[in-house]
Write a protein that holds these residues in place. Structure first.
Motif, PDB file in Angstrom:
ATOM      1  N   ALA A  36       0.335  -8.166  -0.592  1.00 51.28           N
ATOM      2  CA  ALA A  36       1.897  -7.553  -0.292  1.00 51.28           C
ATOM      3  C   ALA A  36       2.443  -6.583  -1.282  1.00 51.28           C
ATOM      4  N   ALA A  37       1.878  -6.600  -2.490  1.00 52.01           N
ATOM      5  CA  ALA A  37       2.214  -5.710  -3.336  1.00 52.01           C
ATOM      6  C   ALA A  37       1.532  -4.314  -3.294  1.00 52.01           C
ATOM      7  N   VAL A  38       0.422  -4.489  -2.899  1.00 55.10           N
ATOM      8  CA  VAL A  38      -0.413  -3.213  -2.445  1.00 55.10           C
ATOM      9  C   VAL A  38       0.597  -2.430  -1.333  1.00 55.10           C
ATOM     10  N   ARG A  39       0.969  -3.063  -0.427  1.00 56.95           N
ATOM     11  CA  ARG A  39       1.546  -2.447   0.847  1.00 56.95           C
ATOM     12  C   ARG A  39       3.007  -2.097   0.214  1.00 56.95           C
ATOM     13  N   ASP A  40       3.652  -2.837  -0.656  1.00 56.93           N
ATOM     14  CA  ASP A  40       5.153  -2.409  -1.013  1.00 56.93           C
ATOM     15  C   ASP A  40       5.216  -1.306  -2.131  1.00 56.93           C
ATOM     16  N   GLY A  41       4.097  -1.080  -2.802  1.00 56.83           N
ATOM     17  CA  GLY A  41       4.071  -0.131  -3.848  1.00 56.83           C
ATOM     18  C   GLY A  41       4.038  -0.607  -5.243  1.00 56.83           C
ATOM     19  N   ARG A  42       4.095  -2.279  -5.210  1.00 59.80           N
ATOM     20  CA  ARG A  42       4.367  -2.658  -6.750  1.00 59.80           C
ATOM     21  C   ARG A  42       2.891  -2.337  -7.284  1.00 59.80           C
ATOM     22  N   ILE A  43       1.873  -2.434  -6.622  1.00 64.98           N
ATOM     23  CA  ILE A  43       0.450  -2.196  -7.100  1.00 64.98           C
ATOM     24  C   ILE A  43       0.206  -0.884  -6.668  1.00 64.98           C
ATOM     25  N   ASP A  44      -0.326  -0.204  -7.691  1.00 60.00           N
ATOM     26  CA  ASP A  44      -0.221   1.623  -7.397  1.00 60.00           C
ATOM     27  C   ASP A  44      -1.722   1.950  -7.189  1.00 60.00           C
ATOM     28  N   ILE A  45      -2.784   1.120  -7.994  1.00 55.83           N
ATOM     29  CA  ILE A  45      -4.301   1.662  -8.075  1.00 55.83           C
ATOM     30  C   ILE A  45      -5.003   0.384  -7.727  1.00 55.83           C
ATOM     31  N   ILE A  46      -6.033   0.772  -6.881  1.00 56.90           N
ATOM     32  CA  ILE A  46      -7.124  -0.214  -6.471  1.00 56.90           C
ATOM     33  C   ILE A  46      -8.322   0.203  -7.127  1.00 56.90           C
TER      34      ILE A  46
END
Length: 444
Positions: A295-305
């Motif tokens: 969910a954080a990847v989708r909403d932008g809280r997570i910026d990089i994989i």
């Protein structure tokens, strides 16, 4: 010679184009719906498959110098290009550690002519090298890696005065591993009292606990806010930590966050089958945590994989809980794993490309890489997202010779990889090293 890739489905910066891409002198010369091949050009028909920027992996441990029985710059970068990763940033906890300018320069010299992908090396923080960090100029390294938890290579920074000084004075971004060591040691004592030497691997997420992660991340974010430091927090694993980060586009953020592919894929239910093969730090946690990370990847809280690729030998991993080291070889299967998540509907393709290719280039000021743009270096990956990749031990290219994904069918095949405009992976074998030292904003 020029290279023309025709009939490709190109995805870049949230847009899609069906057409051709021309490479000249190692760079993308033209992108258009149709391009006439120049004289002498080598032509590849993409057959309608996906052509994307190569992944930029900002977190790998390739084990050289000093730990080369596990992996080295040549073997691990070969596995990376076979997995569609065209650039990597390597960590400083080698032997010796990369904690002086002399050692950083020596590492760049060691890499020249041997890396299959483009390379850069982090500078390491330690309790005794604050003055070195103060003098480290922008442009020669992506940042200073600070282990705020016990690590390979005895690089734990646990002196509060030194830690405060690093955050106050670093001229480059600070990259942190956030786990609180006293909390972990307390949990280890409890586990020993209960299990002795026979601790189940399923306890790893409770030993390297969510409380240890939260406490350390809270400290790092607090120091960054206090000093206005550019902070990037690596391999987050818990739902609670997501509260420290801001949703939305990465551009303009002072504090950014990262997740690794294995934390998006595995949960603690997988320890029963995979045991030491998914033992890593920070630990794989619960299904609810995995959902929160997605969910954080989708909403932008997570910026990089990224990957946190960290190979160990089969013999090392075959020891019991206390002796089996933490870390997984991941670069060869990272993109196919992300495509598995796309196939399941948990992530969309544009998000994967943004987080794995574009965002690392933006965050760290990588020059002319990470995008399909005319004039940029031609670091490209051709992917068949309709195919499945059966992960077999005999196909693993990392020196350690195993994968945590063994026995699984992942959601894409990497058909070809170009590095600096030259073919580096032809779908069956890795070709001659093509990597160059990465340039960053600020110069060398």
């Amino acid at each position: 010679m020029p290279v023309l890739i025709t009939n490709a489905r190109m995805i870049n910066e949230g847009r899609e184009l069906h057409g051709d891409l021309l490479i000249e002198n190692g760079r993308i010369a033209k992108i258009a719906a149709q391009i006439t091949a120049p004289a002498g050009a080598e032509v590849f028909d993409a057959g309608g498959k996906l052509l994307m920027p190569g992944m930029i992996d900002d977190q790998v441990h390739f084990r050289e110098p000093g730990l080369t029985h596990k992996g080295n710059l040549a073997t691990e970068s070969a596995a990376a290009v076979a997995g569609g990763i065209t650039s990597f940033f390597e960590m400083p906890n080698t032997n010796p550690t990369t904690t002086t300018r002399e050692r950083l320069d020596a590492k760049y010299a060691l890499a020249a002519g041997r890396c299959h992908g483009n390379y850069a090396f982090y500078f390491g923080g330690a309790n005794d090298n604050l003055e070195e960090i103060k003098r480290l100029p922008p442009g020669i390294s992506p940042g200073v890696k600070v282990f705020m938890g016990a690590s390979t290579g005895n690089m734990l920074v646990d002196d509060p005065e030194v830690l405060n000084g690093i955050f106050a004075h670093a001229q480059v971004p600070i990259i942190t591993h956030c786990e609180d060591t006293p909390t972990i040691k307390h949990n280890e004592d409890l586990a020993r009292a209960r299990w002795g030497e026979d601790v189940p691997f399923s306890e790893h997420g409770r030993i390297r606990s969510r409380e240890a992660c939260y406490k350390s991340t809270e400290l790092a974010v607090g120091l960054a806010k206090k000093h206005g430091t550019r902070l990037h927090v690596l391999h987050l694993t818990t739902a609670e930590e997501m509260g420290f980060f801001t949703p939305g586009p990465m551009e303009g953020k002072q504090i950014t966050a990262e997740v690794c592919v294995h934390h998006l894929f595995f949960t603690d239910a997988d320890y029963e089958q995979r045991g030491a093969f998914i033992k890593c730090n920070p630990a794989v946690k619960t299904a609810a945590d995995r959902e929160a990370l997605l969910a954080a990847v989708r909403d932008g809280r997570i910026d990089i994989i990224a990957t946190d690729h960290a190979p160990h030998t089969l013999a090392e991993k075959s020891a019991g809980y206390w002796k089996a080291p933490s870390g997984l070889p991941l670069v060869q299967h990272a993109l196919p794993t992300l495509f598995s998540l796309v196939r399941r509907g948990e992530l969309d393709l544009h998000t994967v490309i943004r987080k794995a290719c574009h965002a690392p280039a933006i965050r760290f000021g990588v020059q002319e890489r990470g995008f399909l743009r005319e004039g940029y270096w031609a670091d490209l990956t051709l992917v068949d997202p309709e195919a499945e990749l059966a992960v077999r031990r005999e196909d693993v290219l990392s020196l350690c010779g195993w994968s945590p994904f063994e026995g699984l069918n992942l959601g894409a095949k990497i058909l070809k990889t170009w590095v600096n405009g030259e073919l580096a992976w032809d779908g069956e074998k890795v070709l001659a090293p093509r990597g160059r030292r990465i340039d960053f904003a600020g110069g060398r």
